[in-house]
Design an enzyme around this catalytic site. Sequence first.
Site, short mmCIF file in Angstrom:
data_model
loop_
_atom_site.label_atom_id
_atom_site.label_comp_id
_atom_site.label_asym_id
_atom_site.label_seq_id
_atom_site.Cartn_x
_atom_site.Cartn_y
_atom_site.Cartn_z
CG HIS A 94 -2.55 -6.93 10.56
ND1 HIS A 94 -1.32 -6.63 10.03
CD2 HIS A 94 -3.19 -5.74 10.73
CE1 HIS A 94 -1.23 -5.30 9.86
NE2 HIS A 94 -2.35 -4.75 10.29
CB CYS A 106 -2.44 -4.64 6.52
SG CYS A 106 -1.93 -3.07 7.20
CD GLU A 124 -1.27 -0.03 3.69
OE1 GLU A 124 -1.81 1.05 3.92
OE2 GLU A 124 -1.49 -1.07 4.33
#
Length: 436
Positions: free
Chosen positions: A245, A120, A88
């Site tokens: 994450h 992400c 990103e």
Amino acid sequence: MGSIRSVADVGIEALAVHVPRHYLDVGTLARANGVDPGKYCFGLGCRRMAVVAPDEDPVVLAVRAASGLFERYDIDPACVGMVVVGTESGVDAAKPIATYVHRMAGLPRDCRTFDIQHACYGGTAGLRMATGWVLGGLRPGKKALVIATDVARYEIGSPGEPTQGAAAVAMLVGDEPRVLRLEPYPEAVHTEEVMDFWRPTYRATALADGHHSIECYLRALEGCWGGFTSSSGLGLGAFDYLLYHSPFPKMAFKAHKRLYELATNGAAGFDPDYERRVLPTLWSNAEVGNAYSASLYVSLAGLLEHAEVDAAGKRVGLFSYGSGCCAEFIAARVGDDAAAWRGRTGLRQVLAARREITHESYLRFRQGHEELARDGSFRTPLAPDGVAFCGTWNHQRVYRDATWPAAVASARPGDTCPPSDVLRPAPRPARAQAGD
Ligand code: HMG
């Protein structure tokens, strides 16, 4: 190479990490921001922030991760038939990072290259795309190179600033998944259009509705887990390790707490469970900060390279979350012969080679990046060798790599004008004349 039967025959054959060569201690940042260091260190669980020098960017991190992968596992780049970069932090709205990687990592011409963007989640989207491509079997014997690479940047003094980080993780995906074998359960995904974290194309820094983003993350986790557990029949107890994450390590704590409460109806025993199944996956995230699409795979490398964990043959659950939002829960098994490839991710080597910087240098590095992104700004890299970003010239990004002209050798590190014969526009091919 045998015939491929299912997704269980496909996965990660090799994995390598690269991180910037400097870091800022979050305690130093807290003092500079006039914040109690306890908030960044204990409240968020952060320790150090990887900081890119002006000659490092998502391309440089990606190329160095890929080159490290080929060198440390002794892999011939000619085996690669597809390069997918999850990011990103794109450096151009049209030209993908994958094309720079393709040239600078010396990959073959009969190769597909593209970038994938979903905050992400981009690295995981790339991994899923690559496993499908290998399973499709149209390029027998070829492997996919998936690279998650990102540089996280928030406004100075904003709540997100202490969570910043950067890293690239390169993964070779094929039908000899020695490092991580994906298990063949139905996909468990969750998508919902939310405004929790975003970066308009006119901004270099991300915007976040921080507390809302935490709620979106947890809702997506519940959605994925519900889908996974009902289709697979597996409960939380089936996993040896859970990797979430990690935008900041405390987020993984919150995530596991949510799942543990759901799975056990709030039974006692959360703390030891978290310490046994989640904490060993977070030490590398605390060292690197949020590396966006690479974060989950920095956790994976941290588990594989944990000094006190023998992950060989263990079942892991991976939760990937990308703001906006899309999320997925994946079950996988670490390869049995971990002893043979442990140490080759390069994680410990790149962390050990880093240097701490002051808050002043951190601010200078940020300013250096802004300058080099402007057309006409060029500086010979400070990194003594290897691939490095030099600046923008004729609206093109310029990198030092193996093809760097010898003329540059005479330029001193930090020189701000381009050596004259380096950046001359490439001669245009002569136009074919009618009748040629
Ligand atoms: P904030 O609002 O300034 O912090 O920023 P806070 O007031 O919520 O405090 C954080 C924690 O520190 C709290 O603990 C406090 O109690 C504690 P909690 O209640 O959460 O358990 N605390 C202290 N502890 C010890 N000593 C002290 C002290 N003071 C307070 N003195 C926020 C936090 C996460 C909002 C901010 O960092 C932020 O906006 N981050 C960016 C967004 C983000 O990371 N969101 C996470 C979910 S979304 C995601 O993961 C996607 C992402 O990676 C992007 C992508 O997908 O591309 C971000």
